[in-house]
Design an enzyme around this catalytic site. Sequence first.
Site, PDB file in Angstrom:
ATOM      1  N   ASP A  13       0.873  -1.190   0.000  1.00  0.00           N
ATOM      2  CA  ASP A  13       0.000   0.000   0.000  1.00  0.00           C
ATOM      3  C   ASP A  13       0.906   1.235   0.000  1.00  0.00           C
ATOM      4  OD1 ASP A  13      -2.376   1.575   0.169  1.00  0.00           O
ATOM      5  OD2 ASP A  13      -2.208   1.680   2.345  1.00  0.00           O
ATOM      6  N   SER A  14       0.278   2.387  -0.159  1.00  0.00           N
ATOM      7  CA  SER A  14       1.041   3.644  -0.074  1.00  0.00           C
ATOM      8  C   SER A  14       1.414   3.961   1.375  1.00  0.00           C
ATOM      9  CB  SER A  14       0.181   4.786  -0.618  1.00  0.00           C
ATOM     10  OG  SER A  14      -1.035   4.833   0.119  1.00  0.00           O
ATOM     11  N   TYR A  45      -1.186   8.295  -2.664  1.00  0.00           N
ATOM     12  CA  TYR A  45      -1.457   7.940  -4.060  1.00  0.00           C
ATOM     13  C   TYR A  45      -2.712   8.648  -4.582  1.00  0.00           C
ATOM     14  CZ  TYR A  45       1.834   3.961  -4.295  1.00  0.00           C
ATOM     15  OH  TYR A  45       2.944   3.157  -4.332  1.00  0.00           O
ATOM     16  N   CYS A  77      -4.421  -1.815  -1.860  1.00  0.00           N
ATOM     17  CA  CYS A  77      -4.659  -0.395  -2.136  1.00  0.00           C
ATOM     18  C   CYS A  77      -5.608  -0.311  -3.326  1.00  0.00           C
ATOM     19  CB  CYS A  77      -3.332   0.284  -2.463  1.00  0.00           C
ATOM     20  SG  CYS A  77      -3.499   1.984  -3.019  1.00  0.00           S
ATOM     21  N   ASN A  78      -6.754   0.326  -3.124  1.00  0.00           N
ATOM     22  CA  ASN A  78      -7.722   0.461  -4.223  1.00  0.00           C
ATOM     23  C   ASN A  78      -7.188   1.353  -5.332  1.00  0.00           C
ATOM     24  OD1 ASN A  78     -10.767  -0.481  -3.255  1.00  0.00           O
ATOM     25  ND2 ASN A  78      -9.409   0.021  -1.565  1.00  0.00           N
ATOM     26  N   CYS A 191     -11.183   2.524  -0.024  1.00  0.00           N
ATOM     27  CA  CYS A 191      -9.775   2.852   0.193  1.00  0.00           C
ATOM     28  C   CYS A 191      -9.408   2.043   1.424  1.00  0.00           C
ATOM     29  CB  CYS A 191      -9.604   4.341   0.471  1.00  0.00           C
ATOM     30  SG  CYS A 191      -7.959   4.764   1.115  1.00  0.00           S
ATOM     31  N   THR A 192      -8.277   1.344   1.374  1.00  0.00           N
ATOM     32  CA  THR A 192      -7.960   0.426   2.472  1.00  0.00           C
ATOM     33  C   THR A 192      -7.664   1.148   3.785  1.00  0.00           C
ATOM     34  OG1 THR A 192      -5.685   0.324   1.641  1.00  0.00           O
ATOM     35  CG2 THR A 192      -7.196  -1.454   0.987  1.00  0.00           C
ATOM     36  N   HIS A 193      -7.416   2.443   3.713  1.00  0.00           N
ATOM     37  CA  HIS A 193      -7.241   3.201   4.956  1.00  0.00           C
ATOM     38  C   HIS A 193      -8.556   3.302   5.751  1.00  0.00           C
ATOM     39  CE1 HIS A 193      -3.398   4.591   3.334  1.00  0.00           C
ATOM     40  NE2 HIS A 193      -3.141   5.158   4.492  1.00  0.00           N
TER      41      HIS A 193
HETATM   42  N1  DGL Z   1      -4.891   3.070   0.776  1.00  0.00           N
HETATM   43  C1  DGL Z   1      -4.990   3.540  -0.554  1.00  0.00           C
HETATM   44  C2  DGL Z   1      -6.256   3.042  -1.251  1.00  0.00           C
HETATM   45  O1  DGL Z   1      -6.767   1.996  -0.909  1.00  0.00           O
HETATM   46  C3  DGL Z   1      -4.698   4.963  -0.910  1.00  0.00           C
HETATM   47  C4  DGL Z   1      -4.317   6.005   0.079  1.00  0.00           C
HETATM   48  C5  DGL Z   1      -3.516   7.143  -0.566  1.00  0.00           C
HETATM   49  O2  DGL Z   1      -2.295   6.962  -0.657  1.00  0.00           O
HETATM   50  O3  DGL Z   1      -4.102   8.120  -1.029  1.00  0.00           O
HETATM   51  O4  DGL Z   1      -6.732   3.643  -2.163  1.00  0.00           O
END
Ligand code: DGL
Length: 266
Positions: A13-14, A45, A77-78, A191-193
Site C-alpha cells: 500500500d502507499s 497515491y 490499495c484500491n 480505500c484500504t485506509h
Molecule cells: N490506501 C490507498 C487506497 O486503498 C490509498 C491512500 C492514498 O495513498 O491516497 O486507495
Amino acid sequence: MTDVDDRPILFFDSGVGGLSVLSEARRLLPQASNVYVADSAGFPYGTKSEAEIAARVPALLGRLAERYHPRLIVIACNTASTIALAAVRAALDLPIVGTVPAIKPAALISKTRVIGVLGTDATVRQPYVDRLAAEFAGDCLVLRHGSAELVDLAEAELHGQPTADDCYRAVLAGLFDQPGGDRLDVIVNACTHFPLVADRLAAVAPHAVRFVDGSAGIARRIATLTEGQGWPERPHGLAVFTRRDAAADALAPALSRFGLTAIESL
Ligand code: DGL
C-alpha cells in the site's frame, strides 16, 4: 507431509491502509510470514495522476518481488489496483491479488438501492469503478466521494494522534449531501485506509448505514490461492518503508499489533 515453505505473502500500500487487509488475512492464515510494504516515499497515491501511479507501482513491485521472493502479492490499495493491476499482472510471474471497491457486496445488501463509494479522488474517477457499478449495481444510484482528508485521518489514528468527530462528519457530508444521499443505506469503504476508522465514521453518520469493504473476500482469495502450500516453521512479520524516517519508526508499536515486529527500508 507438505514441505516447509519460507516464502512470505507481500502486502503493498502507499501507507498504513493495507493493514486493514493484512488483519483479515492473518485471521485466516496465522501460519503465514508477511512482508508489509508502505510506499511512504510515494504517499499519498490518491492525489496523484493515473500516469504517475501506472509508472510507479509495477516498477516498485518488481523490485520488491526480487528482494523478498513472495509466494503471492496483495495490492492492498484500491488506488493502485484500479489503475495498475493489469500492468502488474502482466509484468510479474506471480499470483497478484488486487483490492477493488466492494460494490458487488454492497449492492447485494442495499435495500434502498442507494450506495455510497468512499475512496480516494483517483479511485472514484476510475473507469474500473464505472464498470463495477454497471455490472453489479445497475439498478442502484451509486454516489461517489473522494477524500484525501480521510486518508490523513486514518494515518493519524494509527500514529496515535487524536482526530476530531467533526472531521469525519465533514467527509461523510460529501456523500450524504448529494441528491439521494438521504436514502443511502450502504457505504463502500473503497480505500484500504478507511476500514481502520470505520467506527469513527459510523458514529457520526446522520442516519444508520452499513459500511462494507473487500478485506474479508481478499483474505479468502489468498487462502484459496495458497491452499496445499507449505508454511514457515516460525512465521514472522516485517514492515518495509520506501522512505524510513522518524514517522515510520514511531509506528513500531502499532505495526506490532499486526504481527510486524521488524522494520526496514527498501
Ligand atoms: N490506501 C490507498 C487506497 O486503498 C490509498 C491512500 C492514498 O495513498 O491516497 O486507495
